[in-house]
Design an enzyme around this catalytic site. Structure first.
Site, PDB file in Angstrom:
ATOM      1  N   SER A  64      28.573  12.251  73.806  1.00  0.00           N
ATOM      2  CA  SER A  64      27.874  13.365  74.452  1.00  0.00           C
ATOM      3  C   SER A  64      26.905  12.895  75.535  1.00  0.00           C
ATOM      4  O   SER A  64      26.473  11.744  75.552  1.00  0.00           O
ATOM      5  CB  SER A  64      27.113  14.167  73.396  1.00  0.00           C
ATOM      6  OG  SER A  64      27.939  14.443  72.287  1.00  0.00           O
TER       7      SER A  64
HETATM    8  N1  SAH Z   1      28.025  11.903  68.040  1.00  0.00           N
HETATM    9  C1  SAH Z   1      29.135  11.378  68.773  1.00  0.00           C
HETATM   10  C2  SAH Z   1      29.823  12.464  69.582  1.00  0.00           C
HETATM   11  C3  SAH Z   1      31.243  12.552  69.193  1.00  0.00           C
HETATM   12  S1  SAH Z   1      32.131  13.991  69.754  1.00  0.00           S
HETATM   13  C4  SAH Z   1      28.698  10.196  69.635  1.00  0.00           C
HETATM   14  O1  SAH Z   1      27.487   9.926  69.699  1.00  0.00           O
HETATM   15  O2  SAH Z   1      29.553   9.511  70.212  1.00  0.00           O
HETATM   16  C5  SAH Z   1      32.380  14.845  68.254  1.00  0.00           C
HETATM   17  C6  SAH Z   1      33.137  14.140  67.164  1.00  0.00           C
HETATM   18  O3  SAH Z   1      33.280  15.064  66.082  1.00  0.00           O
HETATM   19  C7  SAH Z   1      34.564  13.715  67.519  1.00  0.00           C
HETATM   20  O4  SAH Z   1      34.684  12.339  67.328  1.00  0.00           O
HETATM   21  C8  SAH Z   1      35.441  14.499  66.539  1.00  0.00           C
HETATM   22  O5  SAH Z   1      36.576  13.781  66.090  1.00  0.00           O
HETATM   23  C9  SAH Z   1      34.475  14.759  65.402  1.00  0.00           C
HETATM   24  N2  SAH Z   1      34.794  15.877  64.518  1.00  0.00           N
HETATM   25  C10 SAH Z   1      35.250  17.105  64.831  1.00  0.00           C
HETATM   26  N3  SAH Z   1      35.378  17.862  63.729  1.00  0.00           N
HETATM   27  C11 SAH Z   1      34.972  17.094  62.672  1.00  0.00           C
HETATM   28  C12 SAH Z   1      34.858  17.304  61.270  1.00  0.00           C
HETATM   29  N4  SAH Z   1      35.174  18.469  60.676  1.00  0.00           N
HETATM   30  N5  SAH Z   1      34.408  16.295  60.499  1.00  0.00           N
HETATM   31  C13 SAH Z   1      34.082  15.095  61.043  1.00  0.00           C
HETATM   32  N6  SAH Z   1      34.166  14.837  62.363  1.00  0.00           N
HETATM   33  C14 SAH Z   1      34.599  15.822  63.181  1.00  0.00           C
END
Ligand code: SAH
Length: 221
Positions: A64
């Site tokens: 993000s």
């Molecule tokens: N916090 C992360 C942002 C990742 S984007 C960072 O700092 O890089 C959001 C992430 O949520 C993605 O990797 C996606 O695979 C994950 N995601 C989506 N739905 C999810 C769920 N139900 N449980 C766990 N992860 C999930």
């Protein structure tokens, strides 16, 4: 990319993208100074790691925008004794930031590839109080509940009831809620009593979808 070469862009990021836009919690700003964002992006994107935007990571997901991560973490008002769960580990960047601000971080990722990479990276960089699990984070982490703070790093159709149920008294939950592809509202839910949850709208955001039992369906992702 030598780490020293990235200290200047990181300081610029903290100043221009965060502090000048109103992020004012000194502990949060310090955490952003310390965590090497360039170590959390694919190597070919390291030179763009301190740009003012989300970047593509593996499995079609994103790390993000730093400002939005700062807003969310600031809104959680983390204290050093807090136990925190993050849903959506992705690169592990937000988990690393939280790990500097609280006691324990439990982070859940549905893509095994991302969870494994993030876990290895967090160990290598020395973030020893972060625990990574491959699972559907909309169910929370019942064995470790309740939590003082919950950070949801993907956008869902509603606030998962399982997460609200795992929120400690006085605990804060920050989550983007809204449409799957269009914008979402960043919500903060605070547990005021066993039966009362207070909801606030913080701002408009755009996140990748939260996919799971209390998120969007697999086919809709
Ligand atoms: N916090 C992360 C942002 C990742 S984007 C960072 O700092 O890089 C959001 C992430 O949520 C993605 O990797 C996606 O695979 C994950 N995601 C989506 N739905 C999810 C769920 N139900 N449980 C766990 N992860 C999930």
């Amino acid at each position: 990319m030598p780490r020293i070469a990235q200290a200047v862009p990181r300081e610029q990021m903290v100043l221009h993208q965060l502090a000048e836009r109103g992020v004012c919690d000194a502990r949060v700003l310090q955490a952003f100074r310390e965590v090497p964002r360039h170590a959390f992006v694919p190597p070919e994107l390291a030179a763009q790691a301190y740009d003012d935007r989300a970047l593509a990571i593996e499995a079609g997901q994103t790390i993000s925008q730093p400002y939005i991560v700062a807003l969310m973490i600031e809104a959680l008002s983390l204290r050093s004794r807090d136990r925190v769960i993050e849903v959506g580990t992705g690169s592990g960047y937000a988990a690393a930031l939280c790990s500097l601000l609280c006691a324990e971080v439990y982070t859940v990722e549905r893509h095994a590839e991302l969870a494994d990479r993030a876990s290895a990276r967090l160990v290598e960089l020395g973030y020893a109080n972060v625990h990574v699990r491959i699972a559907d984070g909309t169910r929370g982490w019942p064995e470790e509940a309740p939590f003082n703070a919950i950070l949801v790093s993907a956008g869902g159709p509603r606030v998962p009831a399982a997460l609200e149920a795992q929120l400690e008294m006085g605990g804060r939950l920050v989550i983007p809620v809204g449409e799957r592809r269009a914008g979402q509202k960043l919500l903060r839910v605070t547990r005021r009593s066993a039966t009362r949850l207070e909801r606030e709208d913080l701002c408009e955001v755009a996140f990748v979808p939260l996919v799971g039992a209390e998120g969007w369906g697999e086919d809709q992702a």
